[in-house]
Design a protein around this motif. Structure first.
Motif, PDB file in Angstrom:
ATOM      1  N   HIS A  12       0.828  -1.213   0.000  1.00  0.00           N
ATOM      2  CA  HIS A  12       0.000   0.000   0.000  1.00  0.00           C
ATOM      3  C   HIS A  12       0.871   1.276   0.000  1.00  0.00           C
ATOM      4  N   HIS A  69       1.213   4.666  -2.504  1.00  0.00           N
ATOM      5  CA  HIS A  69       1.233   6.112  -2.225  1.00  0.00           C
ATOM      6  C   HIS A  69       2.413   6.783  -2.939  1.00  0.00           C
ATOM      7  N   SER A 129      -0.545  10.087   6.374  1.00  0.00           N
ATOM      8  CA  SER A 129      -1.983   9.817   6.261  1.00  0.00           C
ATOM      9  C   SER A 129      -2.567   9.561   7.642  1.00  0.00           C
ATOM     10  N   ASP A 173      -6.581   7.380  -0.176  1.00  0.00           N
ATOM     11  CA  ASP A 173      -6.525   5.994  -0.657  1.00  0.00           C
ATOM     12  C   ASP A 173      -7.355   5.785  -1.927  1.00  0.00           C
TER      13      ASP A 173
HETATM   14 ZN    ZN Z   1      -3.132   5.054   2.623  1.00  0.00          ZN
END
Ligand code: ZN
Ligand code: KG4
Length: 379
Positions: A116, A120, A146, A344
């Protein structure tokens, strides 16, 4: 779109957004669908893992179907399925992972597990490709900031980043020792009764206060100077509120307004006195200055030319302005994704999966979700 262009379907379900996207050549977003669960988690003031998994289950099939439809393709046109493997909430990750795996197997197409956080990082490059902007020069220092993460990485590649299938290498420089910056925004917004999530509303209200009104000291930490800490400032806001009882009636009034569904910045601002707006501006100023100062220092020590800032908090206006000014002052360039690519989404997951696809790095059907998947070893 030429039929030769490799098409990747990205799937993201690590936290409270169920997302699917179709991206060609790791650079052109053909569709990006995000089903947010904010309305479900709002009354709890944060993400409830069990509710998140249940909602992902409800959303995953329609969201993927919509992404395929909006891209104007059929499932058989997909060349690979890229799915978030971790880090994140295990139950949430499992929904996307299981569905992505089943889809890849039934289509007979490769499966690619994506970190993940790498997603980003790739969001910044995707933004540059989509807008025709300058591609960040590598090596770079990347701040991922985040609700779940505040991390600093050195990003490099053996090939220039303009070669889109370039595989990135990551080195961890630092990270938060307690709360993520977005988590601090959300918790302070909760104390002040400003609604959930806190970042966007604090961002807007901070513009109306005096950032120098209250001095929050920089966190004192031993050890790695590139680490962050945001729990101290959150506690400082709490102590401030305990000391200033005169702010209680307006907090109660805002709680009532939120209960009536009045959550716009204008509605809440009309229920904030100047001392509260000053507190909000001072809190944001302290968080932003800490993020900017530590990131610039890390970039200078790593002798890089580019600073990448990504994740939900990267949407913050003061953060962007300060990064741009400070990067310029030290002769560097700062890069951010658009607001939609900062929070996201699955386009960043598809883009991050493309270099693996181009290099034939596929995963087997034994791939599993990993809630603590690291992006890199510590430096
Ligand atoms: Zn995230
Ligand atoms: O990246 P993201 O969508 O999800 C996580 O992986 O956490 O980030 C959500 C976080 C929330 O904590 C939210 O309050 C914060 O990003 N956020 C902001 C802004 N927009 C979202 N924080 C500060 N300023 C903003 N404009």
């Amino acid at each position: 779109m030429s039929l030769q262009d490799p098409i990747i379907l990205g799937i993201e379900s690590s936290c409270d957004e169920t997302a699917a996207a179709v991206v060609a050549c790791g650079a052109r977003v053909l569709s990006s669908v995000v089903a947010s669960q904010i309305d479900i988690h709002r009354k709890y003031g944060g993400v409830v893992p069990e509710l998140a998994s249940r909602e992902h289950l409800r959303q995953i099939v329609p969201v993927v179907r919509e992404a395929i439809g909006q891209a104007g393709i059929e499932l058989k046109d997909v060349d690979a399925v890229a799915v978030t493997q971790g880090p994140g909430l295990v139950g949430a990750l499992l929904v996307g992972m299981t569905y992505g795996k089943a889809l890849a197997m039934s289509l007979g197409k490769p499966l690619i597990g994506v970190n993940h956080l790498a997603g980003h990082v790739h969001a910044v490059f995707l933004e540059a490709h989509m807008t025709g902007g300058k591609i960040p020069e590598l090596p770079a220092v990347c701040l991922i900031v985040s609700g779940g993460h505040t991390m600093l990485y050195r990003v490099s590649s053996r090939r220039p980043a303009v070669d889109i299938p370039a595989l990135f290498e990551y080195e961890r420089i630092g990270g938060t020792r307690d709360d993520a910056a977005g988590e601090a925004y959300d918790k302070v917004a909760r104390m002040l009764a400003l609604g959930y999530p806190g970042g966007p509303i604090v961002d807007q209200l901070a513009a109306h206060g005096d950032p120098a009104a209250i001095r929050f000291g920089t966190p004192k930490m031993t050890g790695n100077p590139h680490d962050f800490s945001f729990s101290g400032i959150k506690t400082a806001v709490l102590y401030h509120l305990q000391k200033h009882k005169e702010l209680e009636p307006e907090i109660a009034a805002r709680k009532e307004a939120l209960a009536r569904g009045e959550r716009s910045a204008a509605a809440l601002k009309s229920l904030c006195t100047q001392p509260t707006l000053d507190l909000i501006a001072s809190f944001q100023h302290a968080v932003v200055e800490d993020l900017v100062t530590r990131t610039i220092r890390a970039a200078q020590e790593s002798s890089v030319k580019s600073i990448l800032v990504t994740g939900g908090v990267a949407a913050n206006r003061e953060l962007r302005t300060r990064f741009e000014a400070e990067a310029k002052r030290v002769g560097m360039d700062a890069y951010f994704p658009s607001r939609a690519l900062s929070t996201d989404n699955a386009a960043m997951i598809a883009a991050a999966g493309y270099p693996s696809y181009a290099n034939g790095l596929f995963d087997s059907s034994t791939l599993n979700a990993d809630p603590n998947l690291p992006l890199a070893k510590s430096a």
